[in-house]
Design a protein around this motif. Sequence first.
Motif, short mmCIF file in Angstrom:
data_model
loop_
_atom_site.label_atom_id
_atom_site.label_comp_id
_atom_site.label_asym_id
_atom_site.label_seq_id
_atom_site.Cartn_x
_atom_site.Cartn_y
_atom_site.Cartn_z
N GLU A 1 0.85 -1.19 0.00
CA GLU A 1 0.00 0.00 0.00
C GLU A 1 0.88 1.24 0.00
O GLU A 1 1.92 1.28 0.65
N HIS A 2 0.45 2.27 -0.73
CA HIS A 2 1.20 3.53 -0.76
C HIS A 2 0.26 4.64 -1.20
O HIS A 2 -0.78 4.41 -1.82
N ASP A 3 0.65 5.86 -0.85
CA ASP A 3 -0.13 7.03 -1.24
C ASP A 3 0.17 7.37 -2.70
O ASP A 3 0.88 6.64 -3.38
N TRP A 4 -0.34 8.49 -3.16
CA TRP A 4 -0.16 8.87 -4.56
C TRP A 4 1.32 8.97 -4.92
O TRP A 4 2.09 9.63 -4.24
N LYS B 1 -7.52 -6.72 -5.25
CA LYS B 1 -7.73 -5.27 -5.30
C LYS B 1 -8.38 -4.89 -6.62
O LYS B 1 -8.05 -5.42 -7.67
N LYS C 1 -2.09 5.10 -6.88
CA LYS C 1 -2.31 4.95 -5.44
C LYS C 1 -2.80 3.54 -5.15
O LYS C 1 -3.69 3.03 -5.84
N SER C 2 -2.21 2.90 -4.15
CA SER C 2 -2.58 1.53 -3.80
C SER C 2 -3.06 1.50 -2.36
O SER C 2 -2.32 1.87 -1.44
N THR C 3 -4.30 1.08 -2.16
CA THR C 3 -4.87 0.93 -0.82
C THR C 3 -5.09 -0.55 -0.55
O THR C 3 -4.70 -1.42 -1.33
N SER C 4 -5.75 -0.84 0.54
CA SER C 4 -6.00 -2.23 0.89
C SER C 4 -7.07 -2.86 0.01
O SER C 4 -7.17 -4.09 -0.06
N GLU C 5 -7.87 -2.03 -0.70
CA GLU C 5 -8.97 -2.56 -1.49
C GLU C 5 -8.88 -2.27 -2.97
O GLU C 5 -9.52 -2.96 -3.76
N GLU C 6 -8.13 -1.23 -3.36
CA GLU C 6 -8.13 -0.86 -4.77
C GLU C 6 -6.80 -0.24 -5.17
O GLU C 6 -6.04 0.24 -4.33
N VAL C 7 -6.56 -0.28 -6.48
CA VAL C 7 -5.42 0.40 -7.09
C VAL C 7 -6.00 1.46 -8.02
O VAL C 7 -6.74 1.14 -8.95
#
Length: 711
Positions: A174-177, A700, A660-666
Amino acid sequence: MSKNNEQLTFSEPIESKPDKHSLNDWISVEYKKELNIAMLFFRGSYVKQVNLKDKVEKKLFFIELVELGAKQTRIAEVFGISRQTLHNYTETKKRMGVEALIYSWRGSNEKEQRKQKAEEISFGNKNDKLRELRRIETEKREAEAGTRRQLSLFDLPREAVEEVEEREQTFSGEHDWKRTRYAGVSLFFAPLFRIWKWMDLVQVFLGGDFRIMLVFLLMSVKNVRSIEQTKHIRAGEAGTLLGIGKLPTKNTIHQWFWLAANRGQAMEMCRSFFKHQITAGIVSVWLWFTDGHMLPYSGKDRVHHAFNTQRRLPMPGRTSLVTCDVKGMVVDFEIEEGKGNLKERIFRLADKWKKDAGRIPVMVFDREGSGNEFYYQLTQGEIPFVCWEKNCDTKKLNSIEEDRFNLKFEFNDKNYAVFEEEKICVYKPKTDDKANDGGEVKKKEVEYSLRRIYLHNMSSNRKICILSWSDESLMSTIDCAKAILSRWGASENTFKHQKDRHPLHYNPGINKTDSEDQSVVNPQLSKLKITMKNLKAKIVGLKAKIGGTEKIFNKDGTERSNSAYSKLSAEISDNKKKLQEYEAERKTLPDRVDVSKLEDYRSFKTIDNEGKYLFDLVTSSVWNARKLMADWLIEYDFYNDERDVVDLVYAMSNCQGWVKSTSEEVIFRMEPLQQPKRRIAQESLCRKLNELCARTQTGKWFYYEVGENPN
């Protein structure tokens, strides 16, 4: 510490000024070469002094420098040793322990030392031992990489795909923009991952070595023409886009490629990919266009020649026989050694996909497939086809009255007119069989009929003929004309377009073995033909010369034997006799011979196509996805200019943006295109891709949007 070290201090005078050398940002040494002494400094602070005359202490000192992070190149330069020696020191300690650095098994106590340390360390030359260990490890890795899993994607449950550990999957973190100039490449993820099941396919066949296919995907979309050119790609930004952290160096990418290629799964992976396209209805099964494309070879080895259509001459290389549907999507391809055999390829296609397609598609090909025997075999195999007629009589075509072209239509902004007739063909089988008495079996001639379609290009005032064998209920006269014009008319040429937009000729790695076909044209026959040609030319010259001379007779009326006419006549007779002898000798010589039986000929090599199949599979995938997205833009009224829609898709794929990569989506955010019309199409395509609900292997969701800098 040795006795010599205890006696030396910094306060004592030294014979020469020490040289201070930096080994990295925090380690430096002062080396007194005359005394063979080195002093170690850590961030400028003195640590210790080492006597390099002591071999054991010297080895331990070098190992310590390496473990502290010193650059091995700098160590080798300062102390005048090789990097291989440093590597052997560190590997010996790692694999055999410190004691392996101490004992050299030389001296009077050799037997006693062997007895005491027999169970602790191995004997023999340590460098040879390390080399053997590295060889064993390499063979083990290659054996693991070469293990084939003879499985099809469509025969496996979902759990088989999930065998690859989550930590090896893409976008697992996971990472921010994060900004990336390759954000437009992500447009191909949704259709490939969702519609073609592309990532499932790759991981089933390649396992943990699937990353090279993502690198190939980036190369194909961005037209990066070789792995070596990846050095120009921003590693961090590319790795962020592909979800693999950071794109490695070209050497590591080459290692990824060979690990994937050594699995030997490329052919089976291509077959599964093409089967999914056909059974899922992604490609059309009505018209299939097959043509050959040359893959040139410029290496030093001797390979068979293919034919370069543009240059109109044979050149070393292979032929890629590619089959496309009516929309231009790649249905199947096969790489053949040398020129390739289009006719055999047509039969293999019909036999290979008849069951999955539900019927044999109409095969469309150019004049290379012309031939009375080939047409007869197609009709016997009930394979419908459409092709150009070869060697048409232009004068006879031009003499056809315009009124006979009663069917008119428009295609690719050009006007055409056609009419149809029946062509009766006669096929005479070869007489290779032998009768019981040893004579040849005479086979009867066979008659069969084809559809001959006369086509008049009214825009250019040209007339030509088309041959077809198909049911009129399946294809009308105009359908047959449009079929041949869809590939070899004014329509988009697949190969030319791919060559400009994608690295079509690139072969990531080449392995070569001896070819099964080692036959060449008989060199003796070639020389004999040249001799006969020169002899015939000489006879023609002598006949021309004798025509200008007259016969001379003796007084008794007999012809003078030493006259010019008699000499020329005798020379002509001798040359004709030689020509007959050469002709008889030519009939005894075989047309082709095996080069392995000749002395001055190199054997032919065949190029392994494993790596090329992997790369071309990615190129075909990208090509088909591009065609699909271009069709969406027109079909859903996202964009109404068909002439510009192809360039629009490529403009979108070249957009920069953020990931941006979160726990549910890219989330992929792309910079908007400047023209309002194109930006609306860009946003509409992103919404269409979001409707696909594509997901990564870790679950994701892919989400696409167009906007400004989120930071």
